[in-house]
Design an enzyme around this catalytic site. Structure first.
Site, PDB file in Angstrom:
ATOM      1  N   GLU A   1      19.487   5.361  19.517  1.00  0.00           N
ATOM      2  CA  GLU A   1      20.005   5.907  18.266  1.00  0.00           C
ATOM      3  C   GLU A   1      19.596   7.367  18.068  1.00  0.00           C
TER       4      GLU A   1
ATOM      5  N   GLY B   1      12.067   5.611  26.209  1.00  0.00           N
ATOM      6  CA  GLY B   1      12.478   4.287  25.742  1.00  0.00           C
ATOM      7  C   GLY B   1      13.969   4.270  25.459  1.00  0.00           C
TER       8      GLY B   1
ATOM      9  N   CYS C   1      11.935  -0.335   6.853  1.00  0.00           N
ATOM     10  CA  CYS C   1      13.388  -0.292   6.892  1.00  0.00           C
ATOM     11  C   CYS C   1      13.951   0.725   5.918  1.00  0.00           C
TER      12      CYS C   1
ATOM     13  N   HIS D   1      46.718  -6.118  11.287  1.00  0.00           N
ATOM     14  CA  HIS D   1      47.130  -5.063  12.201  1.00  0.00           C
ATOM     15  C   HIS D   1      47.312  -3.782  11.404  1.00  0.00           C
TER      16      HIS D   1
ATOM     17  N   ASP E   1       8.323  -8.538  11.169  1.00  0.00           N
ATOM     18  CA  ASP E   1       7.966  -7.959  12.458  1.00  0.00           C
ATOM     19  C   ASP E   1       6.613  -8.408  12.994  1.00  0.00           C
TER      20      ASP E   1
ATOM     21  N   LYS F   1       0.824  -1.220   0.000  1.00  0.00           N
ATOM     22  CA  LYS F   1       0.000   0.000   0.000  1.00  0.00           C
ATOM     23  C   LYS F   1       0.851   1.260   0.000  1.00  0.00           C
TER      24      LYS F   1
HETATM   25  C1  LIG Z   1      13.468   4.003  13.312  1.00  0.00           C
HETATM   26  C2  LIG Z   1      13.759   2.563  12.991  1.00  0.00           C
HETATM   27  C3  LIG Z   1      15.057   2.157  12.811  1.00  0.00           C
HETATM   28  C4  LIG Z   1      15.336   0.830  12.508  1.00  0.00           C
HETATM   29  N1  LIG Z   1      16.637   0.472  12.313  1.00  0.00           N
HETATM   30  C5  LIG Z   1      16.913  -0.815  11.991  1.00  0.00           C
HETATM   31  C6  LIG Z   1      18.246  -1.221  11.721  1.00  0.00           C
HETATM   32  O1  LIG Z   1      19.172  -0.425  11.734  1.00  0.00           O
HETATM   33  N2  LIG Z   1      18.483  -2.497  11.423  1.00  0.00           N
HETATM   34  C7  LIG Z   1      17.473  -3.420  11.366  1.00  0.00           C
HETATM   35  O2  LIG Z   1      17.764  -4.567  11.098  1.00  0.00           O
HETATM   36  N3  LIG Z   1      16.206  -3.067  11.618  1.00  0.00           N
HETATM   37  C8  LIG Z   1      15.897  -1.791  11.913  1.00  0.00           C
HETATM   38  N4  LIG Z   1      14.600  -1.430  12.123  1.00  0.00           N
HETATM   39  C9  LIG Z   1      13.563  -2.465  12.062  1.00  0.00           C
HETATM   40  C10 LIG Z   1      13.177  -2.788  10.639  1.00  0.00           C
HETATM   41  O3  LIG Z   1      12.810  -1.631   9.973  1.00  0.00           O
HETATM   42  C11 LIG Z   1      12.059  -3.808  10.644  1.00  0.00           C
HETATM   43  O4  LIG Z   1      12.447  -4.921  11.391  1.00  0.00           O
HETATM   44  C12 LIG Z   1      11.723  -4.269   9.247  1.00  0.00           C
HETATM   45  O5  LIG Z   1      11.374  -3.202   8.443  1.00  0.00           O
HETATM   46  C13 LIG Z   1      10.600  -5.295   9.312  1.00  0.00           C
HETATM   47  O6  LIG Z   1      10.300  -5.734   8.037  1.00  0.00           O
HETATM   48  P1  LIG Z   1       8.847  -6.276   7.704  1.00  0.00           P
HETATM   49  O7  LIG Z   1       8.910  -6.736   6.291  1.00  0.00           O
HETATM   50  O8  LIG Z   1       8.411  -7.223   8.716  1.00  0.00           O
HETATM   51  O9  LIG Z   1       7.887  -5.019   7.864  1.00  0.00           O
HETATM   52  P2  LIG Z   1       7.863  -3.569   7.265  1.00  0.00           P
HETATM   53  O10 LIG Z   1       9.203  -3.144   6.837  1.00  0.00           O
HETATM   54  O11 LIG Z   1       7.150  -2.761   8.270  1.00  0.00           O
HETATM   55  O12 LIG Z   1       7.029  -3.711   5.933  1.00  0.00           O
HETATM   56  C14 LIG Z   1       5.685  -3.993   5.933  1.00  0.00           C
HETATM   57  C15 LIG Z   1       5.106  -3.473   4.654  1.00  0.00           C
HETATM   58  O13 LIG Z   1       3.803  -3.931   4.530  1.00  0.00           O
HETATM   59  C16 LIG Z   1       2.989  -2.882   4.036  1.00  0.00           C
HETATM   60  N5  LIG Z   1       1.614  -3.133   4.460  1.00  0.00           N
HETATM   61  C17 LIG Z   1       1.154  -3.230   5.714  1.00  0.00           C
HETATM   62  N6  LIG Z   1      -0.158  -3.489   5.711  1.00  0.00           N
HETATM   63  C18 LIG Z   1      -0.523  -3.553   4.407  1.00  0.00           C
HETATM   64  C19 LIG Z   1      -1.741  -3.796   3.759  1.00  0.00           C
HETATM   65  N7  LIG Z   1      -2.849  -4.008   4.429  1.00  0.00           N
HETATM   66  N8  LIG Z   1      -1.762  -3.805   2.416  1.00  0.00           N
HETATM   67  C20 LIG Z   1      -0.638  -3.580   1.700  1.00  0.00           C
HETATM   68  N9  LIG Z   1       0.541  -3.354   2.292  1.00  0.00           N
HETATM   69  C21 LIG Z   1       0.586  -3.331   3.613  1.00  0.00           C
HETATM   70  C22 LIG Z   1       3.594  -1.645   4.632  1.00  0.00           C
HETATM   71  O14 LIG Z   1       3.240  -0.511   3.864  1.00  0.00           O
HETATM   72  C23 LIG Z   1       5.063  -1.966   4.588  1.00  0.00           C
HETATM   73  O15 LIG Z   1       5.641  -1.527   3.384  1.00  0.00           O
HETATM   74  C24 LIG Z   1      14.284  -0.110  12.405  1.00  0.00           C
HETATM   75  C25 LIG Z   1      12.976   0.313  12.579  1.00  0.00           C
HETATM   76  C26 LIG Z   1      12.707   1.630  12.856  1.00  0.00           C
HETATM   77  C27 LIG Z   1      11.298   2.058  13.026  1.00  0.00           C
HETATM   78  C1  LIG Z   2      55.486   3.159   6.968  1.00  0.00           C
HETATM   79  C2  LIG Z   2      55.141   1.727   7.284  1.00  0.00           C
HETATM   80  C3  LIG Z   2      53.825   1.355   7.466  1.00  0.00           C
HETATM   81  C4  LIG Z   2      53.497   0.049   7.757  1.00  0.00           C
HETATM   82  N1  LIG Z   2      52.179  -0.267   7.960  1.00  0.00           N
HETATM   83  C5  LIG Z   2      51.846  -1.542   8.272  1.00  0.00           C
HETATM   84  C6  LIG Z   2      50.492  -1.891   8.538  1.00  0.00           C
HETATM   85  O1  LIG Z   2      49.590  -1.053   8.530  1.00  0.00           O
HETATM   86  N2  LIG Z   2      50.201  -3.169   8.838  1.00  0.00           N
HETATM   87  C7  LIG Z   2      51.174  -4.116   8.874  1.00  0.00           C
HETATM   88  O2  LIG Z   2      50.844  -5.270   9.157  1.00  0.00           O
HETATM   89  N3  LIG Z   2      52.467  -3.827   8.646  1.00  0.00           N
HETATM   90  C8  LIG Z   2      52.825  -2.559   8.350  1.00  0.00           C
HETATM   91  N4  LIG Z   2      54.146  -2.252   8.139  1.00  0.00           N
HETATM   92  C9  LIG Z   2      55.115  -3.337   8.196  1.00  0.00           C
HETATM   93  C10 LIG Z   2      55.497  -3.673   9.629  1.00  0.00           C
HETATM   94  O3  LIG Z   2      55.916  -2.531  10.309  1.00  0.00           O
HETATM   95  C11 LIG Z   2      56.567  -4.737   9.621  1.00  0.00           C
HETATM   96  O4  LIG Z   2      56.143  -5.831   8.882  1.00  0.00           O
HETATM   97  C12 LIG Z   2      56.898  -5.230  11.025  1.00  0.00           C
HETATM   98  O5  LIG Z   2      57.305  -4.178  11.844  1.00  0.00           O
HETATM   99  C13 LIG Z   2      57.967  -6.304  10.958  1.00  0.00           C
HETATM  100  O6  LIG Z   2      58.256  -6.745  12.236  1.00  0.00           O
HETATM  101  P1  LIG Z   2      59.691  -7.341  12.580  1.00  0.00           P
HETATM  102  O7  LIG Z   2      59.605  -7.795  13.984  1.00  0.00           O
HETATM  103  O8  LIG Z   2      60.098  -8.306  11.558  1.00  0.00           O
HETATM  104  O9  LIG Z   2      60.689  -6.142  12.419  1.00  0.00           O
HETATM  105  P2  LIG Z   2      60.756  -4.684  13.018  1.00  0.00           P
HETATM  106  O10 LIG Z   2      59.437  -4.202  13.445  1.00  0.00           O
HETATM  107  O11 LIG Z   2      61.504  -3.896  12.027  1.00  0.00           O
HETATM  108  O12 LIG Z   2      61.593  -4.868  14.335  1.00  0.00           O
HETATM  109  C14 LIG Z   2      62.927  -5.195  14.342  1.00  0.00           C
HETATM  110  C15 LIG Z   2      63.528  -4.704  15.638  1.00  0.00           C
HETATM  111  O13 LIG Z   2      64.817  -5.216  15.756  1.00  0.00           O
HETATM  112  C16 LIG Z   2      65.652  -4.206  16.249  1.00  0.00           C
HETATM  113  N5  LIG Z   2      66.997  -4.508  15.824  1.00  0.00           N
HETATM  114  C17 LIG Z   2      67.482  -4.611  14.556  1.00  0.00           C
HETATM  115  N6  LIG Z   2      68.785  -4.933  14.583  1.00  0.00           N
HETATM  116  C18 LIG Z   2      69.135  -5.024  15.880  1.00  0.00           C
HETATM  117  C19 LIG Z   2      70.346  -5.317  16.542  1.00  0.00           C
HETATM  118  N7  LIG Z   2      71.445  -5.559  15.874  1.00  0.00           N
HETATM  119  N8  LIG Z   2      70.349  -5.338  17.869  1.00  0.00           N
HETATM  120  C20 LIG Z   2      69.230  -5.077  18.569  1.00  0.00           C
HETATM  121  N9  LIG Z   2      68.074  -4.793  18.000  1.00  0.00           N
HETATM  122  C21 LIG Z   2      68.029  -4.765  16.666  1.00  0.00           C
HETATM  123  C22 LIG Z   2      65.121  -2.949  15.658  1.00  0.00           C
HETATM  124  O14 LIG Z   2      65.491  -1.821  16.421  1.00  0.00           O
HETATM  125  C23 LIG Z   2      63.631  -3.205  15.701  1.00  0.00           C
HETATM  126  O15 LIG Z   2      63.047  -2.757  16.895  1.00  0.00           O
HETATM  127  C24 LIG Z   2      54.503  -0.932   7.865  1.00  0.00           C
HETATM  128  C25 LIG Z   2      55.841  -0.567   7.702  1.00  0.00           C
HETATM  129  C26 LIG Z   2      56.167   0.742   7.422  1.00  0.00           C
HETATM  130  C27 LIG Z   2      57.584   1.109   7.255  1.00  0.00           C
END
Ligand SMILES: Cc1cc2nc3c(=O)[nH]c(=O)nc-3n(C[C@H](O)[C@H](O)[C@H](O)COP(=O)(O)OP(=O)(O)OC[C@H]3O[C@@H](n4cnc5c(N)ncnc54)[C@H](O)[C@@H]3O)c2cc1C
Ligand SMILES: Cc1cc2nc3c(=O)[nH]c(=O)nc-3n(C[C@H](O)[C@H](O)[C@H](O)COP(=O)(O)OP(=O)(O)OC[C@H]3O[C@@H](n4cnc5c(N)ncnc54)[C@H](O)[C@@H]3O)c2cc1C
Lengths: 68, 463, 463
Positions: B183, B176, B43, B440, B307, B36
């Site tokens: 939310e 409520g 939703c 990480h 629902d 309707k």
């Molecule tokens: C503010 C709000 C936030 C929400 N946020 C979330 C969320 O983030 N995540 C989540 O999972 N759920 C959320 N929900 C719940 C979610 O919207 C409902 O669980 C979901 O819509 C239920 O689906 P449904 O098909 O049972 O009913 P509805 O979505 O209510 O659909 C029923 C449909 O039937 C139609 N209808 C009813 N009677 C008749 C009729 N006699 N003839 C023809 N058509 C008819 C209606 O017009 C409607 O379109 C939220 C609900 C609200 C109110």
């Molecule tokens: C800019 C940048 C961004 C990155 N971003 C990510 C990311 O988002 N996610 C991810 O998974 N990886 C990332 N990496 C990779 C990650 O940092 C490396 O894979 C990880 O640090 C490797 O770990 P490791 O223990 O082998 O060596 P390292 O972390 O290099 O550690 C080796 C250690 O040994 C020490 N050491 C070396 N020689 C000696 C010595 N002779 N005596 C004593 N100590 C010594 C050093 O001082 C150091 O502390 C990034 C790297 C860079 C450079």
């Protein structure tokens, strides 16, 4: 039934707990009513594979009941 | 029935109804979809999507206001509600267009108008009767109020009115403290309003694990969102430009809160009245339609989804049930849905997300001695520190068993629930997750750390 | 060896070294950890953490600059690099303090100073020799340059200098379009600089699936980040206040790009020279230490982890290897790490993330006929629309088999890689994921939609 770890979990050595199959396979086994412990595992590291479960359940290889 | 018009006739095109329609059509069934209003339902038009757009605008406002702490010099000049609404409506319109195209593309017949169940497999719209080999009831829900609390749409409003506001109120009372209430409270606070939440139960988001409620309350307190738990609505006096809300504490003491607006967010009731369900003999309870775990009502060939069925009121539950019903009708024998495996997210600042059982429920199910829990504080998580957000990952497992509950609080943690839901639904053990060290530095790393800890091998956490 | 000082003696306290130390101590082993700089190494002090802090400041700057489109009226007045650096350093310091506390709390002996391998199980620091029953080499990596390209730290700089800049350059040439190059390009552009990336290979982030490179390039083009692929560095002339970089296209034609700065981001080389590895007979190749799949070098009892071992140079690979070695030493018999199962994230705007095989690699491994792929466009994902980000989720599966590759592009999609990594490493089938409908509206829902599509039952996508 839920499969149990092959080794009981001891707090410090819990890393050694190795379950019998990967989770989706365990779930599949449960859904298909297959007891994992009744199977001879053929997967890597002695785990039960999906194929083992499907064979036990007599399902098709793909093991999917909901594909269209 | 001689020759029904459709294989599947669906009443209501919300999340539950349209998902059912799309899947049924895909499976080669003919589909009639009665709506309707607009396809997409609550939703898309007045629920999930527009509220999350508001919440994103709120995030932008917060980031701008607090940009200095990141070394970005900026000033927040104000919230342009017309602009916010244009953005929000734009998102809705784009998705609406996409959905309309999808429905059309799959050859679904959309029947516009209000429908009524006029026979066991018959829905009448504007005087014309349509029949289906199967009928799916999906009429959804609408905002509820309390006895004696009249919504006027001006001063006393529901979420639907709130989504259409053309201004930021200076102050609001939110009745409520559930998902929707929290939310809106979060949005308005970010937009600069004074907000007070009134919740009858002892804590905000009372359906969540107690630890999550505590953390959200702490965060809201910091944000100066006032809330009164254990507090009931008593009465409201709406004036021309304000409301005076009288509330009653646990001890019966009354007090008055004045504000520009009162938002009523005390839950949503099923839309089933007057739709003929009763007359056709559908088993109902307090307006909800009852089904078995295959979404079947007591009437042969009549299903119900979304629902109107007691349980979580979530869009993706509707999707899942809708798809399930289509597959059930097509004879694919899908597996019943585990309601506890459906993820829940509150998209406030900070977010709250969960899947599976709360600690309390798990203790009830498996005994307090039968479970173990661990909490990993986001203080140890690099990415969360970078975002300057606080919160935690809490896990509940069965002793020597799978993870049965995951609870998250913190900005953006809602995105982590996808991983959590796989772990829960696939019955993963912490020991399955622990060896898979996470990227990480991400927030999803915190989920990894919590599993490491629960497997007895914490990395970036004290043992 | 009579009585070694430690069960495990580790050279280098970066991600690899400290993770090994923490886990070994937890397993009851005595640990010596040699570090010449600060515990935490590259990642914490001059790598992952500070760069991601810059990227977050960049995000705040972008959101502020573009706030109008969300209805938030604000103006970006400028980037206060002193403020940015204070924020960045604050995050590093807090995590550094936490890590120092953890290391202390687990009873690990930190030996300060530069170490050298002076015997098969002996490391000498400042003239004092320490012995270990096991030795773990973890000396990490440092920025590399090209022949004839001298880094002066002023005009021609590496990531380490870039992290200490006290100003936003007006223009930069970034040599190298890999992860680090793209991240800095993204930051500087967000801060207002003109940026040109020069990459010798045919595409940006060349280690990623080709589709991801394409999408990143499209996004960078929109952001007016210039890039020249198939282009090599020829020479540079550094003046007082600018550089002139001569580059050479695929056809050999030369051109000159002028800018304030040249960032050299052409890769990182192992820190192994002069550390005695050679002399002790450790098998090496181009400076890297070679190991088997249990991180063992050719020397009995000597392991190597992290960036000195050929493969992905990622912090969490270091964590994983470090933990693995500790467990191997403790006799826990951990399973070898699947290098392809380690998630990869580029934290630019937009982000690029992946786990498993690219389509090309999967086709090589299983035959082009042996795989199937699907792409789900973020245009259909509500939350991505709300964030106004574009990109996709691309999946690669073995026909009738598990998902073997997940590729993501879009803002914030790095957080989805946790779920993707479980699917890959647990060898999940799309059919396992499909019934678990994801939370709406989230970005992780897009991962769910892609799995639905790959399982043959697309929901919010055309069939
Ligand atoms: C503010 C709000 C936030 C929400 N946020 C979330 C969320 O983030 N995540 C989540 O999972 N759920 C959320 N929900 C719940 C979610 O919207 C409902 O669980 C979901 O819509 C239920 O689906 P449904 O098909 O049972 O009913 P509805 O979505 O209510 O659909 C029923 C449909 O039937 C139609 N209808 C009813 N009677 C008749 C009729 N006699 N003839 C023809 N058509 C008819 C209606 O017009 C409607 O379109 C939220 C609900 C609200 C109110
Ligand atoms: C800019 C940048 C961004 C990155 N971003 C990510 C990311 O988002 N996610 C991810 O998974 N990886 C990332 N990496 C990779 C990650 O940092 C490396 O894979 C990880 O640090 C490797 O770990 P490791 O223990 O082998 O060596 P390292 O972390 O290099 O550690 C080796 C250690 O040994 C020490 N050491 C070396 N020689 C000696 C010595 N002779 N005596 C004593 N100590 C010594 C050093 O001082 C150091 O502390 C990034 C790297 C860079 C450079």
């Amino acid at each position: 039934e839920t499969p149990v770890p092959s080794t009981p979990a001891a707090p410090a050595a819990a890393a050694s707990v190795q379950v019998l199959a990967k989770p989706p396979v365990r779930k599949l086994a449960k859904d298909l009513g297959v007891d994992l412990r009744s199977l001879t595992p053929t997967g890597p590291n002695g785990t039960v594979s999906r194929g083992d479960v499907e064979a036990a359940a007599g399902a098709e290889p793909a093991g999917v009941s909901t594909g269209s | 029935m001689a020759d029904p018009d459709f294989d599947v006739l669906i009443l209501g095109a919300g999340s539950g109804g349209y998902a059912c329609a799309l899947r049924a059509a895909q499976l080669g069934l003919t589909v009639g979809l009665v709506e309707k209003g607009n396809v997409g339902g609550t939703c898309l038009h007045v629920g999930c999507i527009p509220t999350k757009a508001l919440l994103h605008a709120a995030e932008v406002a917060d980031q701008t206001r607090e940009s200095e702490q990141f070394g970005v010099r900026a000033s927040l000049e104000g919230i342009d509600m017309a602009g916010v609404n244009a953005y929000k409506d734009g998102v809705v319109q784009r998705l609406f267009k996409g959905l309309t195209g999808l429905i059309k593309g799959r050859g679904i017949t959309v029947i516009e108008g209000a429908g009524r169940l006029t026979g066991p497999r018959e829905v009448t719209v504007d005087g014309k009767a349509w029949t289906g080999r199967h009928v799916v009831l999906a009429s959804g829900s609408s905002s509820r109020s309390l006895p004696g609390l009249e919504v006027d749409g001006e001063r006393v409003i529901t979420s639907e009115h709130a989504l259409r506001l053309d201004r930021v109120p200076a102050s609001v009372v939110v009745l409520g403290g559930g998902v929707i209430g929290c939310e809106f409270a979060s949005v308005w606070r970010s937009f600069g309003a004074e907000v007070t939440i009134v919740e009858a139960l002892p804590r905000l988001v009372p359906a969540e694990d107690e630890a999550s409620s505590k953390a959200l309350e702490r965060a809201f307190r910091k944000r100066k969102i006032a809330f009164r738990t254990d507090t009931r609505f008593h009465s409201v006096k709406a004036g021309d430009s304000s409301v005076a809300v009288t509330v009653e504490g646990a001890g019966g003491e009354q007090s008055v809160i004045e504000a520009d607006l009162l938002l009523v967010a005390v839950g949503r009731g099923p839309v089933t009245e007057g739709l003929g369900y009763d007359e056709q003999g559908v088993t109902m309870e307090r307006g909800f339609v009852l089904t078995d775990d295959r979404c079947r009502t007591n009437l042969e060939g009549v299903y119900a989804v979304g629902d109107i069925v007691p349980g979580l009121q979530l869009a993706h539950r509707g999707f899942q049930q809708g798809i399930f019903v289509a597959e059930d009708i097509a004879g694919l024998d899908p597996r019943p849905i585990d309601e506890a495996g459906i993820p829940r997210v509150t998209y406030s600042h900070p977010e709250v997300a969960s899947v599976g059982l709360s600690e309390a429920d798990a203790a009830t199910a498996y005994g307090a001695d039968g479970i173990e829990t661990v909490s990993y504080d986001l203080g140890g998580n690099g990415k969360s520190q970078i975002l300057k957000t606080q919160g935690f990952v809490k896990l509940v497992r069965r002793k020597d068993g799978p993870v049965v509950g995951v609870h998250l609080v913190g900005d953006r943690v809602g995105e982590l629930i996808g991983e959590a839901q796989l772990i829960y639904n696939w019955e993963g053990y912490p020991e399955d997750v622990a060896p898979l060290v996470h990227a990480h530095p991400t927030q999803n790393e915190a989920l990894g750390e919590a599993h490491l800890a629960l497997a007895g091998k914490p990395l970036h956490a004290h043992s």
